[in-house]
Design a protein around this motif. Sequence first.
Motif, mmCIF file in Angstrom:
data_model
loop_
_atom_site.group_PDB
_atom_site.id
_atom_site.type_symbol
_atom_site.label_atom_id
_atom_site.label_comp_id
_atom_site.label_asym_id
_atom_site.label_seq_id
_atom_site.Cartn_x
_atom_site.Cartn_y
_atom_site.Cartn_z
ATOM 1 N N LEU A 82 1.098 -0.975 0.091
ATOM 2 C CA LEU A 82 -0.281 0.553 -0.204
ATOM 3 C C LEU A 82 0.453 1.188 -0.177
ATOM 4 N N ALA A 83 1.688 1.334 0.743
ATOM 5 C CA ALA A 83 3.015 2.273 1.040
ATOM 6 C C ALA A 83 3.532 2.357 -0.832
ATOM 7 N N ALA A 84 3.732 1.679 -1.148
ATOM 8 C CA ALA A 84 4.417 1.767 -2.612
ATOM 9 C C ALA A 84 3.647 2.368 -3.580
ATOM 10 N N ALA A 85 1.868 2.253 -3.439
ATOM 11 C CA ALA A 85 1.350 2.216 -4.440
ATOM 12 C C ALA A 85 0.849 3.661 -4.084
ATOM 13 N N LEU A 86 0.809 4.040 -2.780
ATOM 14 C CA LEU A 86 0.245 5.582 -2.910
ATOM 15 C C LEU A 86 0.810 7.053 -3.434
ATOM 16 N N PRO A 87 1.266 6.941 -3.065
ATOM 17 C CA PRO A 87 2.163 7.663 -4.757
ATOM 18 C C PRO A 87 1.509 8.352 -5.804
#
Length: 295
Positions: A82-87
């Motif tokens: 999720l962290a990687a997809a947020l940007p």
Amino acid sequence: MADGLLGPAEIRELAARLGVAPTKKLGQNFLHDPNTIRRIVATAGLRPEDVALEVGPGLGSLTLGLAGAVRHVHAVEIDPTLAAALPETVAAAHLTVHPADALKVTGDRFDPAPTMLVANLPYNVAVPVVLHLLAELPTLRGGLVMVQKEVADRLVAGPGSKVYGIPSVKLAWYAAARPAGKVPPAVFWPVPNVDSGLVAFTRHDPPAGATRSDVFAVVDAAFAQRRKTLRAALAGWAGGAANAEQVLKAAGVNPQARGESLTVGEFAAIAAAAKTSERGGKLSPTGAQTEEVDS
């Protein structure tokens, strides 16, 4: 998608594309109602110059709302996918994603410094996360968090309430808290089996006279045995019931009172009175009775 915010269809499509599903282990319930997001952003009292801190952004529904209201957003997400997809979901230059456990982050990693905490918090760690971030980030002037309704009730409870306890007092050390509304289960995926509540808080100066650690030690001891009088409940902390009574009287607190009836200021007065007794030779640092010796 309304006003750039994620609805139920967009949330499920994004989750499917990323191959993720909400997990109970991480306390994930993804918010998918644009009206609720707008309500949270409006209720938080954000200013254009604010720097928002969000914990558990998940798929980014609230993050999108925050990005349109403040000058910078810090998003702390423990799930690496999720962290990687947020940007990509929140394509904003003023977003910084921190792949980390919110309970372990330190204040020095945030630049610019956060001024408001706004988050849909994982229910299983909501209270420790709020207290940890308030301790780590003195720049926070306040916030609005969504938590399980029962937790919200405890956080905003005052002395004398049936649900007043350790979370109530420790949050009151940092800030004045108030209920800011209920949130129904239907706005989440998956639908939780509990209602949620919004808690708004505004930081204030802590009570004078004692350190946070000393005051919190008194609070922990007082509520460890809720039905006992303070004289009895604080006996272990003070090195005996007689010592506890001495400290309580010096603090102006009735030894027969119970912890549920005290304000955070009164807990601070107890901690301060204990320190004064130690310095005067009446109590040792561990609370044991000592004799005063003339030099």
